[in-house]
Design an enzyme around this catalytic site. Sequence first.
Site, short mmCIF file in Angstrom:
data_model
loop_
_atom_site.label_atom_id
_atom_site.label_comp_id
_atom_site.label_asym_id
_atom_site.label_seq_id
_atom_site.Cartn_x
_atom_site.Cartn_y
_atom_site.Cartn_z
N SER B 122 -12.47 -11.72 -43.24
CA SER B 122 -11.91 -10.38 -42.59
C SER B 122 -10.31 -10.37 -42.29
CB SER B 122 -12.74 -11.47 -41.15
OG SER B 122 -13.62 -11.73 -41.18
N HIS B 145 -15.19 -6.78 -43.44
CA HIS B 145 -16.67 -6.13 -42.26
C HIS B 145 -15.89 -5.79 -41.32
CE1 HIS B 145 -15.96 -9.19 -39.65
NE2 HIS B 145 -16.02 -10.05 -40.63
#
Lengths: 74, 245
Positions: B122, B145
Amino acid sequence: MIHYTPLSEFDIIEDDPSSYENNKIISLKGRTMKVQKMDDGNFQITQLLSTDPQDYLDTDFIPGTILSLQDFQE
Amino acid sequence: MRNEEEPNKEGQEDQSQAKALMQKIQQLGQSQVAQAPDSNIHILPIIGQIEGHVQLPPKNKTTKYEHLIPQIIAIEQNPKIEGLIVLLNTVGGDVEAGLAISEMIASLSKPSVSIVLGGGHSIGVPIAVATDYSYIVETATMTIHPVRMNGLVIGVPQTFEYMEKMQERVLDFVTSHSNIEEEKLKDLMFAKGNLTRDIGTNVIGDDAVKYGLINEVGGVSHAMKKLKEMIDSNKDQQSEGSMIQ
Protein backbone atom coordinates in the site's frame (compact mmCIF):
# COMPACT_ATOMS: atom_id res chain seq x y z
CA MET A 1 -7.04 10.24 8.52
CA ILE A 2 -7.11 7.73 5.69
CA HIS A 3 -5.43 4.43 6.34
CA TYR A 4 -3.98 2.77 3.24
CA THR A 5 -3.21 -0.82 4.22
CA PRO A 6 -4.28 -4.34 3.29
CA LEU A 7 -5.07 -5.04 6.98
CA SER A 8 -8.61 -4.59 8.24
CA GLU A 9 -9.46 -1.85 10.70
CA PHE A 10 -10.11 -4.34 13.48
CA ASP A 11 -6.59 -5.69 13.24
CA ILE A 12 -5.13 -2.26 13.88
CA ILE A 13 -7.44 -0.51 16.31
CA GLU A 14 -8.12 -1.80 19.81
CA ASP A 15 -10.11 -0.22 22.59
CA ASP A 16 -7.95 -1.08 25.57
CA PRO A 17 -6.45 2.24 26.73
CA SER A 18 -4.26 0.62 29.40
CA SER A 19 -1.96 -0.82 26.75
CA TYR A 20 -0.64 2.68 26.00
CA GLU A 21 0.65 3.22 29.54
CA ASN A 22 3.34 0.56 29.60
CA ASN A 23 4.97 1.56 26.34
CA LYS A 24 7.16 4.63 26.27
CA ILE A 25 9.72 6.29 24.07
CA ILE A 26 12.75 7.44 26.01
CA SER A 27 16.16 8.91 25.36
CA LEU A 28 19.18 7.36 27.05
CA LYS A 29 22.82 8.32 26.44
CA GLY A 30 21.80 10.22 23.33
CA ARG A 31 19.87 7.37 21.75
CA THR A 32 16.11 7.22 21.38
CA MET A 33 14.43 3.92 22.06
CA LYS A 34 11.06 2.30 22.63
CA VAL A 35 10.78 0.68 26.03
CA GLN A 36 8.17 -1.43 27.75
CA LYS A 37 7.58 -1.23 31.50
CA MET A 38 7.87 -4.57 33.24
CA ASP A 39 5.99 -5.71 36.33
CA ASP A 40 8.96 -5.04 38.63
CA GLY A 41 9.21 -1.40 37.53
CA ASN A 42 12.24 -1.84 35.28
CA PHE A 43 12.11 -1.13 31.57
CA GLN A 44 12.94 -3.44 28.70
CA ILE A 45 14.15 -2.11 25.36
CA THR A 46 11.81 -3.20 22.57
CA GLN A 47 13.17 -1.14 19.69
CA LEU A 48 16.11 1.15 19.08
CA LEU A 49 15.27 4.18 16.95
CA SER A 50 18.42 5.20 15.15
CA THR A 51 19.68 5.64 11.62
CA ASP A 52 23.30 4.89 12.56
CA PRO A 53 24.01 1.20 11.85
CA GLN A 54 26.77 1.22 14.51
CA ASP A 55 24.22 1.93 17.25
CA TYR A 56 22.67 -1.45 16.61
CA LEU A 57 25.98 -3.15 17.43
CA ASP A 58 26.23 -1.41 20.81
CA THR A 59 25.68 -4.11 23.41
CA ASP A 60 24.05 -1.64 25.81
CA PHE A 61 21.10 -1.06 23.48
CA ILE A 62 20.25 -4.51 22.15
CA PRO A 63 16.48 -5.04 22.21
CA GLY A 64 15.61 -7.13 25.25
CA THR A 65 18.13 -5.35 27.47
CA ILE A 66 16.61 -4.52 30.83
CA LEU A 67 17.16 -0.98 32.04
CA SER A 68 16.98 -0.46 35.78
CA LEU A 69 16.27 2.89 37.39
CA GLN A 70 20.00 3.26 38.06
CA ASP A 71 20.62 3.55 34.33
CA PHE A 72 18.44 6.63 34.19
CA GLN A 73 20.21 8.37 37.07
CA GLU A 74 23.64 8.24 35.48
CA MET B 1 23.39 16.79 55.05
CA ARG B 2 24.27 17.46 51.46
CA ASN B 3 27.96 16.96 52.04
CA GLU B 4 27.29 13.62 53.57
CA GLU B 5 25.08 12.52 50.72
CA GLU B 6 27.42 13.38 47.89
CA PRO B 7 30.30 11.05 48.62
CA ASN B 8 27.71 8.33 49.10
CA LYS B 9 26.30 8.97 45.66
CA GLU B 10 29.74 9.01 44.12
CA GLY B 11 30.51 5.72 45.80
CA GLN B 12 27.34 4.28 44.35
CA GLU B 13 28.22 5.49 40.88
CA ASP B 14 31.71 3.98 41.16
CA GLN B 15 30.13 0.75 42.23
CA SER B 16 27.69 0.62 39.34
CA GLN B 17 30.44 1.47 36.87
CA ALA B 18 32.62 -1.28 38.29
CA LYS B 19 29.65 -3.64 38.06
CA ALA B 20 29.06 -2.78 34.41
CA LEU B 21 32.75 -3.31 33.69
CA MET B 22 32.69 -6.67 35.45
CA GLN B 23 29.67 -7.69 33.38
CA LYS B 24 31.45 -6.81 30.18
CA ILE B 25 34.57 -8.71 31.18
CA GLN B 26 32.43 -11.73 32.06
CA GLN B 27 30.44 -11.57 28.83
CA LEU B 28 33.10 -10.69 26.32
CA GLY B 29 36.36 -11.33 28.10
CA GLN B 30 37.46 -7.73 27.61
CA SER B 31 36.87 -4.41 29.25
CA GLN B 32 36.39 -2.26 26.15
CA VAL B 33 34.31 -3.24 23.15
CA ALA B 34 36.09 -2.31 19.93
CA GLN B 35 34.55 0.82 18.46
CA ALA B 36 33.89 0.74 14.75
CA PRO B 37 34.57 3.94 12.79
CA ASP B 38 31.57 6.14 12.04
CA SER B 39 29.50 4.78 9.18
CA ASN B 40 29.11 7.02 6.13
CA ILE B 41 25.93 5.17 5.21
CA HIS B 42 22.90 5.48 7.43
CA ILE B 43 19.80 3.31 7.47
CA LEU B 44 16.14 4.21 7.74
CA PRO B 45 14.11 1.19 8.83
CA ILE B 46 10.43 1.49 7.91
CA ILE B 47 8.58 -1.31 9.68
CA GLY B 48 5.02 -2.18 10.62
CA GLN B 49 2.35 0.47 10.27
CA ILE B 50 3.21 3.97 9.16
CA GLU B 51 1.70 6.09 11.88
CA GLY B 52 0.10 9.40 11.01
CA HIS B 53 -1.96 11.89 12.95
CA VAL B 54 -3.45 9.31 15.31
CA GLN B 55 -1.37 7.22 17.66
CA LEU B 56 -1.99 3.54 17.03
CA PRO B 57 -2.35 0.99 19.84
CA PRO B 58 1.02 -0.41 21.00
CA LYS B 59 0.17 -3.91 19.71
CA ASN B 60 1.01 -2.53 16.25
CA LYS B 61 4.62 -2.10 15.33
CA THR B 62 4.75 1.42 14.02
CA THR B 63 7.03 3.85 12.26
CA LYS B 64 6.31 7.40 13.32
CA TYR B 65 6.85 10.24 10.87
CA GLU B 66 7.79 12.61 13.69
CA HIS B 67 10.83 10.38 14.19
CA LEU B 68 11.71 9.81 10.55
CA ILE B 69 11.41 13.33 9.17
CA PRO B 70 13.91 14.95 11.60
CA GLN B 71 16.23 12.01 11.00
CA ILE B 72 16.11 12.65 7.24
CA ILE B 73 16.94 16.33 7.87
CA ALA B 74 19.85 15.27 10.10
CA ILE B 75 21.12 12.93 7.37
CA GLU B 76 20.91 15.75 4.81
CA GLN B 77 22.80 18.14 7.09
CA ASN B 78 25.54 15.86 8.41
CA PRO B 79 28.55 16.04 6.05
CA LYS B 80 29.86 12.70 7.37
CA ILE B 81 26.81 10.86 6.05
CA GLU B 82 27.13 10.23 2.32
CA GLY B 83 24.31 7.82 1.57
CA LEU B 84 21.05 6.39 2.84
CA ILE B 85 19.56 2.90 2.72
CA VAL B 86 15.82 2.60 3.29
CA LEU B 87 14.73 -0.80 4.60
CA LEU B 88 11.06 -1.55 4.06
CA ASN B 89 8.93 -4.18 5.68
CA THR B 90 5.65 -2.37 6.08
CA VAL B 91 1.94 -3.09 5.80
CA GLY B 92 1.10 0.47 4.83
CA GLY B 93 -0.60 3.03 7.00
CA ASP B 94 -1.51 6.68 6.98
CA VAL B 95 -1.57 8.16 3.46
CA GLU B 96 -0.36 11.63 4.36
CA ALA B 97 2.43 10.43 6.63
CA GLY B 98 3.56 7.95 3.97
CA LEU B 99 3.57 10.59 1.27
CA ALA B 100 5.42 13.00 3.57
CA ILE B 101 8.17 10.44 4.17
CA SER B 102 8.30 9.64 0.43
CA GLU B 103 8.69 13.30 -0.52
CA MET B 104 11.41 13.80 2.10
CA ILE B 105 13.41 10.82 0.79
CA ALA B 106 12.88 11.87 -2.85
CA SER B 107 14.13 15.42 -2.18
CA LEU B 108 17.28 14.27 -0.37
CA SER B 109 20.42 15.50 -2.14
CA LYS B 110 22.47 12.46 -1.05
CA PRO B 111 22.23 9.14 -2.91
CA SER B 112 19.59 6.77 -1.55
CA VAL B 113 18.73 3.12 -2.17
CA SER B 114 15.73 1.16 -0.91
CA ILE B 115 15.35 -2.56 -0.25
CA VAL B 116 11.87 -4.09 0.00
CA LEU B 117 12.09 -7.06 2.36
CA GLY B 118 9.08 -9.19 3.20
CA GLY B 119 6.46 -6.65 2.26
CA GLY B 120 6.11 -3.11 1.03
CA HIS B 121 2.35 -2.86 0.83
CA SER B 122 0.00 0.00 0.00
CA ILE B 123 1.61 3.26 1.14
CA GLY B 124 4.93 1.38 1.30
CA VAL B 125 4.96 1.49 -2.52
CA PRO B 126 5.60 5.26 -2.87
CA ILE B 127 8.27 5.06 -0.12
CA ALA B 128 10.01 2.19 -1.96
CA VAL B 129 10.15 4.11 -5.25
CA ALA B 130 11.11 7.45 -3.63
CA THR B 131 14.82 6.57 -3.48
CA ASP B 132 17.25 7.05 -6.38
CA TYR B 133 17.44 3.29 -6.92
CA SER B 134 15.24 0.51 -5.57
CA TYR B 135 15.74 -3.17 -4.86
CA ILE B 136 13.31 -5.90 -3.96
CA VAL B 137 14.29 -9.30 -2.64
CA GLU B 138 12.89 -12.23 -4.61
CA THR B 139 10.42 -13.28 -1.94
CA ALA B 140 9.09 -9.82 -1.06
CA THR B 141 5.64 -8.69 -2.11
CA MET B 142 3.94 -5.36 -2.67
CA THR B 143 0.16 -5.17 -2.49
CA ILE B 144 -1.31 -2.55 -4.79
CA HIS B 145 -4.98 -1.85 -4.09
CA PRO B 146 -7.34 1.14 -4.05
CA VAL B 147 -7.47 3.55 -1.12
CA ARG B 148 -10.48 2.69 1.04
CA MET B 149 -12.25 4.14 3.99
CA ASN B 150 -14.29 2.83 6.88
CA GLY B 151 -16.95 4.46 9.02
CA LEU B 152 -19.56 7.14 8.55
CA VAL B 153 -19.75 8.89 5.19
CA ILE B 154 -21.37 12.32 5.01
CA GLY B 155 -21.91 13.43 1.42
CA VAL B 156 -21.14 10.57 -0.92
CA PRO B 157 -20.06 12.57 -4.04
CA GLN B 158 -17.70 14.80 -2.03
CA THR B 159 -16.20 11.85 -0.17
CA PHE B 160 -15.74 9.97 -3.42
CA GLU B 161 -13.98 12.95 -4.98
CA TYR B 162 -11.75 13.33 -1.92
CA MET B 163 -10.79 9.66 -2.03
CA GLU B 164 -10.18 9.89 -5.75
CA LYS B 165 -7.81 12.81 -5.20
CA MET B 166 -6.05 10.99 -2.40
CA GLN B 167 -5.53 8.04 -4.71
CA GLU B 168 -4.32 10.33 -7.53
CA ARG B 169 -1.63 11.72 -5.22
CA VAL B 170 -0.32 8.22 -4.55
CA LEU B 171 -0.52 7.19 -8.22
CA ASP B 172 1.17 10.38 -9.41
CA PHE B 173 4.03 10.00 -6.98
CA VAL B 174 4.63 6.35 -7.91
CA THR B 175 4.51 6.94 -11.68
CA SER B 176 6.79 9.99 -11.51
CA HIS B 177 9.41 8.20 -9.38
CA SER B 178 9.46 4.80 -11.09
CA ASN B 179 9.34 3.39 -14.62
CA ILE B 180 5.81 2.02 -14.41
CA GLU B 181 3.16 3.39 -16.79
CA GLU B 182 0.14 4.98 -15.13
CA GLU B 183 -2.21 2.69 -17.07
CA LYS B 184 -0.35 -0.41 -15.91
CA LEU B 185 -0.40 0.75 -12.28
CA LYS B 186 -4.15 1.41 -12.46
CA ASP B 187 -4.70 -2.02 -14.02
CA LEU B 188 -2.84 -3.62 -11.13
CA MET B 189 -4.75 -1.52 -8.61
CA PHE B 190 -8.19 -2.46 -9.91
CA ALA B 191 -7.49 -6.06 -10.98
CA LYS B 192 -10.11 -8.59 -9.92
CA GLY B 193 -9.57 -12.12 -8.70
CA ASN B 194 -6.06 -11.75 -7.30
CA LEU B 195 -6.91 -10.88 -3.71
CA THR B 196 -9.61 -12.86 -1.94
CA ARG B 197 -11.40 -10.04 -0.15
CA ASP B 198 -10.36 -7.05 -2.19
CA ILE B 199 -9.52 -5.82 -5.64
CA GLY B 200 -5.88 -5.21 -6.46
CA THR B 201 -2.72 -7.21 -7.08
CA ASN B 202 -0.07 -8.81 -4.93
CA VAL B 203 3.12 -8.07 -6.87
CA ILE B 204 6.02 -10.41 -6.07
CA GLY B 205 9.75 -9.61 -6.42
CA ASP B 206 10.43 -10.40 -10.09
CA ASP B 207 7.07 -9.04 -11.24
CA ALA B 208 7.67 -5.70 -9.52
CA VAL B 209 10.83 -5.34 -11.62
CA LYS B 210 9.04 -6.54 -14.78
CA TYR B 211 6.31 -3.90 -14.37
CA GLY B 212 8.94 -1.19 -13.87
CA LEU B 213 7.89 -0.45 -10.31
CA ILE B 214 11.24 -1.43 -8.79
CA ASN B 215 14.64 -1.14 -10.51
CA GLU B 216 16.18 -4.50 -9.69
CA VAL B 217 15.88 -7.75 -7.72
CA GLY B 218 18.57 -7.89 -5.05
CA GLY B 219 19.46 -7.75 -1.40
CA VAL B 220 21.91 -6.07 0.95
CA SER B 221 25.13 -6.62 -0.99
CA HIS B 222 23.57 -5.29 -4.22
CA ALA B 223 22.20 -2.26 -2.44
CA MET B 224 25.50 -1.47 -0.71
CA LYS B 225 27.44 -1.84 -3.96
CA LYS B 226 25.03 0.41 -5.84
CA LEU B 227 25.04 3.02 -3.09
CA LYS B 228 28.86 3.08 -2.97
CA GLU B 229 28.94 3.56 -6.75
CA MET B 230 26.50 6.42 -6.48
CA ILE B 231 28.46 8.02 -3.64
CA ASP B 232 31.68 7.80 -5.69
CA SER B 233 30.12 9.31 -8.81
CA ASN B 234 28.60 12.03 -6.62
CA LYS B 235 32.09 12.82 -5.26
CA ASP B 236 33.56 12.87 -8.78
CA GLN B 237 30.93 15.32 -9.91
CA GLN B 238 31.56 17.55 -6.93
CA SER B 239 35.34 17.58 -7.46
CA GLU B 240 34.86 18.34 -11.18
CA GLY B 241 32.53 21.16 -10.25
CA SER B 242 35.07 22.68 -7.87
CA MET B 243 37.83 22.41 -10.52
CA ILE B 244 35.79 24.44 -12.97
CA GLN B 245 35.26 27.13 -10.36
